[in-house]
Each structure stands twice: as C-alpha cells, then as structure tokens.
Scaffold this active site. Structure first.
Site, PDB file in Angstrom:
ATOM      1  N   TYR A  10       0.879  -1.206  -0.011  1.00 30.12           N
ATOM      2  CA  TYR A  10      -0.081   0.032  -0.119  1.00 30.12           C
ATOM      3  C   TYR A  10       0.954   1.325   0.272  1.00 30.12           C
ATOM      4  O   TYR A  10       0.830   2.123  -1.100  1.00 30.12           O
ATOM      5  CB  TYR A  10      -1.017   0.064   1.174  1.00 30.12           C
ATOM      6  CG  TYR A  10      -1.577   1.254   1.489  1.00 30.12           C
ATOM      7  CD1 TYR A  10      -2.265   1.903   0.480  1.00 30.12           C
ATOM      8  CD2 TYR A  10      -1.916   1.654   2.693  1.00 30.12           C
ATOM      9  CE1 TYR A  10      -3.150   3.071   0.694  1.00 30.12           C
ATOM     10  CE2 TYR A  10      -2.465   2.928   3.079  1.00 30.12           C
ATOM     11  CZ  TYR A  10      -3.292   3.543   1.958  1.00 30.12           C
ATOM     12  OH  TYR A  10      -3.844   4.537   2.358  1.00 30.12           O
ATOM     13  N   LEU A  32       5.633 -10.251  -2.833  1.00 31.01           N
ATOM     14  CA  LEU A  32       4.149 -10.417  -3.178  1.00 31.01           C
ATOM     15  C   LEU A  32       3.428 -11.048  -2.205  1.00 31.01           C
ATOM     16  O   LEU A  32       2.445 -11.864  -2.677  1.00 31.01           O
ATOM     17  CB  LEU A  32       4.195 -10.804  -4.628  1.00 31.01           C
ATOM     18  CG  LEU A  32       4.782  -9.947  -5.843  1.00 31.01           C
ATOM     19  CD1 LEU A  32       4.669 -10.468  -7.013  1.00 31.01           C
ATOM     20  CD2 LEU A  32       4.231  -8.653  -5.711  1.00 31.01           C
ATOM     21  N   PHE A  77      10.077  -0.487   3.210  1.00 33.65           N
ATOM     22  CA  PHE A  77       8.618  -0.476   3.430  1.00 33.65           C
ATOM     23  C   PHE A  77       8.227  -1.896   3.825  1.00 33.65           C
ATOM     24  O   PHE A  77       7.418  -2.138   4.558  1.00 33.65           O
ATOM     25  CB  PHE A  77       7.480  -0.313   2.435  1.00 33.65           C
ATOM     26  CG  PHE A  77       7.699   1.184   2.068  1.00 33.65           C
ATOM     27  CD1 PHE A  77       7.178   2.413   2.451  1.00 33.65           C
ATOM     28  CD2 PHE A  77       8.781   1.435   0.672  1.00 33.65           C
ATOM     29  CE1 PHE A  77       7.358   3.530   2.156  1.00 33.65           C
ATOM     30  CE2 PHE A  77       8.774   2.879   0.435  1.00 33.65           C
ATOM     31  CZ  PHE A  77       8.104   3.921   1.244  1.00 33.65           C
ATOM     32  N   TYR A 145       4.626  -5.600  17.066  1.00 37.39           N
ATOM     33  CA  TYR A 145       4.803  -4.748  15.967  1.00 37.39           C
ATOM     34  C   TYR A 145       5.583  -3.467  16.396  1.00 37.39           C
ATOM     35  O   TYR A 145       6.561  -3.251  15.574  1.00 37.39           O
ATOM     36  CB  TYR A 145       3.311  -4.208  15.364  1.00 37.39           C
ATOM     37  CG  TYR A 145       3.561  -3.266  14.398  1.00 37.39           C
ATOM     38  CD1 TYR A 145       4.223  -3.706  13.172  1.00 37.39           C
ATOM     39  CD2 TYR A 145       2.915  -2.251  14.618  1.00 37.39           C
ATOM     40  CE1 TYR A 145       4.153  -2.781  12.039  1.00 37.39           C
ATOM     41  CE2 TYR A 145       2.853  -1.052  13.491  1.00 37.39           C
ATOM     42  CZ  TYR A 145       3.633  -1.391  12.348  1.00 37.39           C
ATOM     43  OH  TYR A 145       3.641  -0.199  11.338  1.00 37.39           O
ATOM     44  N   HIS A 193      -7.815  -2.271   8.511  1.00 33.81           N
ATOM     45  CA  HIS A 193      -8.002  -0.919   8.744  1.00 33.81           C
ATOM     46  C   HIS A 193      -9.205  -0.314   8.752  1.00 33.81           C
ATOM     47  O   HIS A 193     -10.381  -0.648   8.052  1.00 33.81           O
ATOM     48  CB  HIS A 193      -6.948  -0.152   7.740  1.00 33.81           C
ATOM     49  CG  HIS A 193      -5.529  -0.581   7.890  1.00 33.81           C
ATOM     50  ND1 HIS A 193      -4.594  -1.222   7.149  1.00 33.81           N
ATOM     51  CD2 HIS A 193      -4.547  -0.291   9.078  1.00 33.81           C
ATOM     52  CE1 HIS A 193      -3.467  -1.564   7.615  1.00 33.81           C
ATOM     53  NE2 HIS A 193      -3.520  -0.900   8.985  1.00 33.81           N
ATOM     54  N   GLY A 288      -3.726  -4.420  21.891  1.00 32.43           N
ATOM     55  CA  GLY A 288      -2.672  -3.626  21.370  1.00 32.43           C
ATOM     56  C   GLY A 288      -3.003  -2.324  21.078  1.00 32.43           C
ATOM     57  O   GLY A 288      -2.133  -1.416  20.818  1.00 32.43           O
ATOM     58  N   ASP A 289      -4.232  -2.036  21.153  1.00 29.53           N
ATOM     59  CA  ASP A 289      -4.692  -0.427  20.622  1.00 29.53           C
ATOM     60  C   ASP A 289      -4.573   0.302  21.657  1.00 29.53           C
ATOM     61  O   ASP A 289      -4.861   0.359  22.709  1.00 29.53           O
ATOM     62  CB  ASP A 289      -6.087  -0.607  20.295  1.00 29.53           C
ATOM     63  CG  ASP A 289      -6.564  -0.903  19.006  1.00 29.53           C
ATOM     64  OD1 ASP A 289      -5.541  -1.157  17.961  1.00 29.53           O
ATOM     65  OD2 ASP A 289      -7.660  -1.195  18.509  1.00 29.53           O
TER      66      ASP A 289
END
Ligand code: UDP
Length: 326
Positions: A10, A32, A77, A145, A193, A288-289
């Site tokens: 993205y 990929l 990335f 993460y 997302h 985790g938020d």
C-alpha cells in the site's frame, strides 16, 4: 537508483508512483506475499522500472539485488504490519521485521550504500503521556509490531555510529486514501484498517462493520487516531530523501496531521460522503490498541518543509473510489 522494498504494498506503491512521476530510477523488491503483481504492472505504465520478486529473509536474494543494480539509496517498507496479529504471533513479527531488515542493512554496508528512509510508526510511542505526540515523546511500544519498529530505529542509530549509515525514520500515524487518479489503492487481505473496512461495509450491505471498543477514555468512548492522506505521506518520503541527500544527517519525523478523529466520527463522515447507512456491531477492544494517537508535525514542517495538503474527506473519497474499482 532507489531501492524500494515492499514497493508493491500500500504505502510503498504510492511512494513508488510519486518517484516514477518525478522521473526517478527505481528498483522494487517485493515478495508479493501481501500484494499483487497487478500493482507492479500498473506502476510500469507510468514509467518502466526494474522489479525483483524476493524476500529480505533470503540473503541470497538480497545479495543478488545489490550485485545487479546500482543502488544508492533505500526506502524500506517491507514488513508485517498488523498490531493484533503481532500480539498473538510475535515470533512471526520479530523474525520477519528484524531479520529481514538486518539482511538489508548489512548488505547496504557491504555495498557502501549509506542512505535509508525507514518506515516507522506511531506505535513506537505506546500510551501517550501528552498530546500531540512529538519526536521526543517517551518510547514504550505496547505491542510486538511497535517494538520491532523501535528496535530497528535503535539498530539504525548504532549502525550510523559504527558504519556511517544515515537514516531518516518516518513515524507514520494512520494512513488513509488512495491515488487521486484511482490507479492504485489500499488492498490488504484480510483488511484490518478502519476506513477501508467501513467503506467495504458500505459497498456490501451484508458485511457488518465491527467497532472495537466504545469504553475508551475519549469524548465518545471510541479510539482517536490521526489520519494522514497517502499522497501527503508519499510526498513526505520524497522530502525526506531530499533532506538526507542535502544534509547527510540522520533524523526522525512524525508524519501526521495534528488532527484527531474518533472511530465514530470516521464512520459518520463515511456515511455523509457516501450518503449510505452502515450496520455497526460494537465489539470488545482489539488487543494492543492505544486510546488516542495524534501527531505533532512541527518538526517535519520545519526541517522537511512538509505539511499535509489533503483533507480526511479527500482520503475517504479516494479510498471509496478504489474500493468500488476493486
Ligand atoms: N477499528 C475498528 N474496526 C475495524 C478496524 C479498526 O473499530 O474494522 C478501530 C481500531 O480498533 C482502532 C482504529 O479503528 O481504534 C484504527 O484502526 P486501524 O487498524 O485502521 O489502525 P491502527 O490505529 O491500528 O494502526
């Protein structure tokens, strides 16, 4: 030429698009695993470039890349990015994000490539002690993460001292939207997302939208995030590379808008823009938020001369156009 790892993903693909439109020479390296060859083919219609399919965890493939292309800067990335998955499966995150990056930067040193723009994240800060979050905010990531990204930032600093590797770390807040001309956009599988999930529920009324947590200490109980437009974010990368080439100096920058929107505000805006109603199911908090994340972008504005130009509405409209195209 500029190496773009994860250039079919993205964010990587939107940065690649801007570089190609600026007539830069690039080579994209992507496994990929979480992206499609279609994106590469679409990007090639803008300007031809080299694509190498490979995995950073495979040192032979990384070696091939550096032996065969005249790389003078790297934009990195390629990484796994799902917070909740990283909590459940940290092994996968540490192995991929750390080991892949070590292979990459070790090869850079061997081949005397000394400039890297690194995709970092607001998740390195953890629970905010104050808002907006500036670059000096304490760093206490609350999920693997975020920890994997902070570890890489620290490794990059050590590599600068020992080997002269210069790095710009861009700490992204929440990224949204798609190319305005609708050539490329966001297509994660599975999609986790917020904005694409809301828009997918709008495009397909069968699909329920799950709202994760309405008991946060925010004005409406839902999480607040700072949504930066993907094209603005892509432009920040071009500014960062320019800064690194001119100043030959490592640094880190928050990339956000300084504006927060709650999950409820986002879905109301999506409903207004699309003129459709969304079926919502309130669900437990996602592991985790953080409750609230808003960036200070003062440093990026001063040193990179970067300011967000596009609105949240622009992001939602372009994201919706892309979902309709999918
Ligand atoms: N969220 C939600 N439902 C979804 C996806 C996300 O309620 O289907 C919430 C999520 O819990 C968080 C916010 O939306 O509070 C932004 O999540 P996203 O995954 O887009 O980005 P993150 O902040 O995790 O990087």
């Amino acid at each position: 030429m500029i190496l773009i790892t994860g250039g079919a993903g993205y964010i990587g693909s939107h940065v690649a698009l801007k570089l190609l439109e600026n007539n830069q020479d690039i080579v994209i390296f992507d496994s990929l695993e979480n992206s499609k060859l279609d994106i590469i083919n679409t990007l090639k219609t803008i300007k031809n470039f080299e694509f190498v399919k490979g995995d950073l965890k495979n040192i032979k493939e990384v070696e091939y890349l550096f032996n065969n292309y005249r790389i003078n800067a790297v934009m990195h990335f390629a990484a796994y990015i799902r917070v909740e998955e990283s909590v459940k499966n940290p092994k996968k995150y540490y192995y991929n994000n750390l080991f892949g990056t070590l292979n990459l930067i070790n090869m850079m040193i061997e081949h005397k490539v000394n400039k890297i723009i690194f995709s970092s994240t607001a998740a390195i800060y953890g629970k905010p002690k104050y808002i907006p979050i500036d670059e000096n905010h304490p760093k206490n990531p609350i999920n693997p993460y975020g920890k994997s990204k902070l570890m890489i930032e620290e490794i990059l600093d050590d590599y600068e001292i020992a080997y002269g590797l210069k790095s710009i770390k861009l700490r992204y807040f929440n990224v949204a939207g798609a190319d305005k001309q609708n050539r490329i956009g966001e297509s994660h599988v599975p999609e986790t997302h917020l904005i694409p999930n809301i828009l997918k529920s709008i495009a397909n009324p069968e699909k329920i939208f799950y709202l994760f947590g309405n008991d946060y200490k925010t004005h409406d109980g839902t999480c607040i995030r700072d949504y930066v437009n993907i094209e603005d974010l892509a432009e920040a990368h071009l500014s960062a590379l320019n800064y690194l080439e001119l100043n030959n100096k490592s640094d880190s920058f928050n990339i956000g808008t300084e504006k927060g929107s709650s999950v409820k505000e986002i879905f109301r805006t999506c409903e207004q823009i699309t003129n459709k109603k969304i079926k919502v199911k309130i669900s437990p908090r996602r592991k985790g938020d953080s409750g609230i994340l808003i960036a200070s972008n003062e440093k990026a504005s001063k040193l990179l001369n970067w300011k967000p130009q596009r609105s949240l509405q622009d992001s939602i409209i372009t994201a919706f156009n892309w979902i309709k195209k999918l």
